[in-house]
Design a protein around this motif. Structure first.
Motif, PDB file in Angstrom:
ATOM      1  N   ILE A   1      60.426  43.659   8.833  1.00 29.27           N
ATOM      2  CA  ILE A   1      60.797  42.255   9.068  1.00 29.27           C
ATOM      3  C   ILE A   1      60.970  42.004  10.562  1.00 29.27           C
ATOM      4  O   ILE A   1      60.526  40.995  11.092  1.00 29.27           O
ATOM      5  N   LEU A   2      61.618  42.938  11.262  1.00 26.88           N
ATOM      6  CA  LEU A   2      61.927  42.745  12.676  1.00 26.88           C
ATOM      7  C   LEU A   2      60.680  42.724  13.562  1.00 26.88           C
ATOM      8  O   LEU A   2      60.615  41.931  14.501  1.00 26.88           O
ATOM      9  N   ILE A   3      59.713  43.584  13.289  1.00 29.52           N
ATOM     10  CA  ILE A   3      58.530  43.664  14.165  1.00 29.52           C
ATOM     11  C   ILE A   3      57.783  42.332  14.231  1.00 29.52           C
ATOM     12  O   ILE A   3      57.506  41.849  15.331  1.00 29.52           O
ATOM     13  N   PRO A   4      57.461  41.694  13.108  1.00 30.68           N
ATOM     14  CA  PRO A   4      56.776  40.397  13.223  1.00 30.68           C
ATOM     15  C   PRO A   4      57.631  39.324  13.910  1.00 30.68           C
ATOM     16  O   PRO A   4      57.117  38.520  14.690  1.00 30.68           O
ATOM     17  N   VAL A   5      58.934  39.336  13.643  1.00 33.91           N
ATOM     18  CA  VAL A   5      59.817  38.343  14.275  1.00 33.91           C
ATOM     19  C   VAL A   5      59.857  38.574  15.789  1.00 33.91           C
ATOM     20  O   VAL A   5      59.730  37.626  16.574  1.00 33.91           O
ATOM     21  N   LEU A   6      60.015  39.830  16.204  1.00 33.43           N
ATOM     22  CA  LEU A   6      60.027  40.131  17.635  1.00 33.43           C
ATOM     23  C   LEU A   6      58.681  39.803  18.276  1.00 33.43           C
ATOM     24  O   LEU A   6      58.636  39.287  19.395  1.00 33.43           O
ATOM     25  N   SER A   7      57.600  40.073  17.572  1.00 32.16           N
ATOM     26  CA  SER A   7      56.263  39.743  18.094  1.00 32.16           C
ATOM     27  C   SER A   7      56.126  38.234  18.298  1.00 32.16           C
ATOM     28  O   SER A   7      55.585  37.786  19.311  1.00 32.16           O
ATOM     29  N   LEU A   8      56.612  37.466  17.350  1.00 34.86           N
ATOM     30  CA  LEU A   8      56.567  36.011  17.464  1.00 34.86           C
ATOM     31  C   LEU A   8      57.389  35.530  18.656  1.00 34.86           C
ATOM     32  O   LEU A   8      56.927  34.688  19.437  1.00 34.86           O
ATOM     33  N   ILE A   9      58.583  36.080  18.818  1.00 38.11           N
ATOM     34  CA  ILE A   9      59.443  35.686  19.945  1.00 38.11           C
ATOM     35  C   ILE A   9      58.770  36.033  21.269  1.00 38.11           C
ATOM     36  O   ILE A   9      58.748  35.206  22.195  1.00 38.11           O
ATOM     37  N   ILE A  10      58.201  37.227  21.368  1.00 36.03           N
ATOM     38  CA  ILE A  10      57.526  37.638  22.604  1.00 36.03           C
ATOM     39  C   ILE A  10      56.333  36.728  22.883  1.00 36.03           C
ATOM     40  O   ILE A  10      56.113  36.299  24.022  1.00 36.03           O
ATOM     41  N   THR A  11      55.565  36.401  21.848  1.00 41.57           N
ATOM     42  CA  THR A  11      54.412  35.516  22.009  1.00 41.57           C
ATOM     43  C   THR A  11      54.842  34.143  22.519  1.00 41.57           C
ATOM     44  O   THR A  11      54.227  33.591  23.438  1.00 41.57           O
ATOM     45  N   ILE A  12      55.895  33.607  21.956  1.00 40.54           N
ATOM     46  CA  ILE A  12      56.405  32.302  22.399  1.00 40.54           C
ATOM     47  C   ILE A  12      56.843  32.373  23.856  1.00 40.54           C
ATOM     48  O   ILE A  12      56.542  31.469  24.655  1.00 40.54           O
ATOM     49  N   LEU A  13      57.538  33.443  24.235  1.00 37.94           N
ATOM     50  CA  LEU A  13      57.988  33.595  25.623  1.00 37.94           C
ATOM     51  C   LEU A  13      56.805  33.692  26.578  1.00 37.94           C
ATOM     52  O   LEU A  13      56.815  33.093  27.659  1.00 37.94           O
ATOM     53  N   VAL A  14      55.758  34.433  26.193  1.00 37.88           N
ATOM     54  CA  VAL A  14      54.569  34.558  27.038  1.00 37.88           C
ATOM     55  C   VAL A  14      53.884  33.207  27.186  1.00 37.88           C
ATOM     56  O   VAL A  14      53.475  32.823  28.295  1.00 37.88           O
ATOM     57  N   ILE A  15      53.772  32.468  26.088  1.00 40.62           N
ATOM     58  CA  ILE A  15      53.147  31.141  26.147  1.00 40.62           C
ATOM     59  C   ILE A  15      53.937  30.220  27.061  1.00 40.62           C
ATOM     60  O   ILE A  15      53.366  29.503  27.895  1.00 40.62           O
TER      61      ILE A  15
END
Length: 167
Positions: free
Chosen positions: A116-130
């Motif tokens: 559960i955590l890996i996809p959520v963290l990936s989404l957060i990182i993607t949003i921050l990069v964008i």
């Protein structure tokens, strides 16, 4: 009780089951190998409760599965009223059946949390990069606009100069 609380309770019970089997199995092994000169292979309820730091109700909860699995039996011989490990119980203790079950459940819970955590963290990182790239893109766009403005100003000056020299 929440799922996490239930899991902790089950893990606690598995640990206590292993400890109960340890108490009973070590006694049965010592009697069978004649390491101690007693006849009662069982351990009294009072002694078990003392070693497990529990009351009779909790002991019943801990041992109920062991009865079902035929790993312990009632013992009422030689003045000892309590429990006794069966051969199956000694084997379960030796191969750490309940500790393995607890560890397996813990590993599975960790895998569930991580999945559960890996996809959520990936989404957060993607949003921050964008968001970071969006800010950088805005700065780059502003820099390009400024350069275009400088070029336009130079072109206008050249046109004006050409218009004054040709007239």
């Amino acid at each position: 009780m929440c799922q996490f609380g239930k899991t902790l309770r089950i893990d606690f019970m598995e640990t206590k089951r292993h400890k109960l089997l340890e108490i009973l199995a070590t006694r049965a092994i010592a009697i069978n190998l004649r390491e101690i000169k007693e006849s009662a292979t069982g351990v009294s309820y009072e002694e078990i409760c003392k070693k497990l730091k529990c009351d009779r109700t909790e002991l019943y909860q801990i041992s109920s599965l062991l009865y079902i699995e035929k790993e312990v039996i009632y013992h009422n011989n030689y003045g000892v009223n309590g429990l006794c490990a069966t051969e199956k119980g000694i084997s379960s203790y030796t191969y750490k059946k309940y500790l393995r079950a607890r560890n397996s459940r813990i590993k599975n819970n960790i895998k569930d949390i991580v999945s559960i955590l890996i996809p959520v963290l990936s989404l957060i990182i993607t949003i921050l990069v964008i968001l970071k790239n969006n800010g950088q893109t805005n700065r780059e766009t502003q820099s390009i606009k400024e350069r275009i403005q400088v070029i336009e100003n130079k072109i206008n000056k050249l046109k004006a100069k050409n218009n004054t020299t040709s007239s």
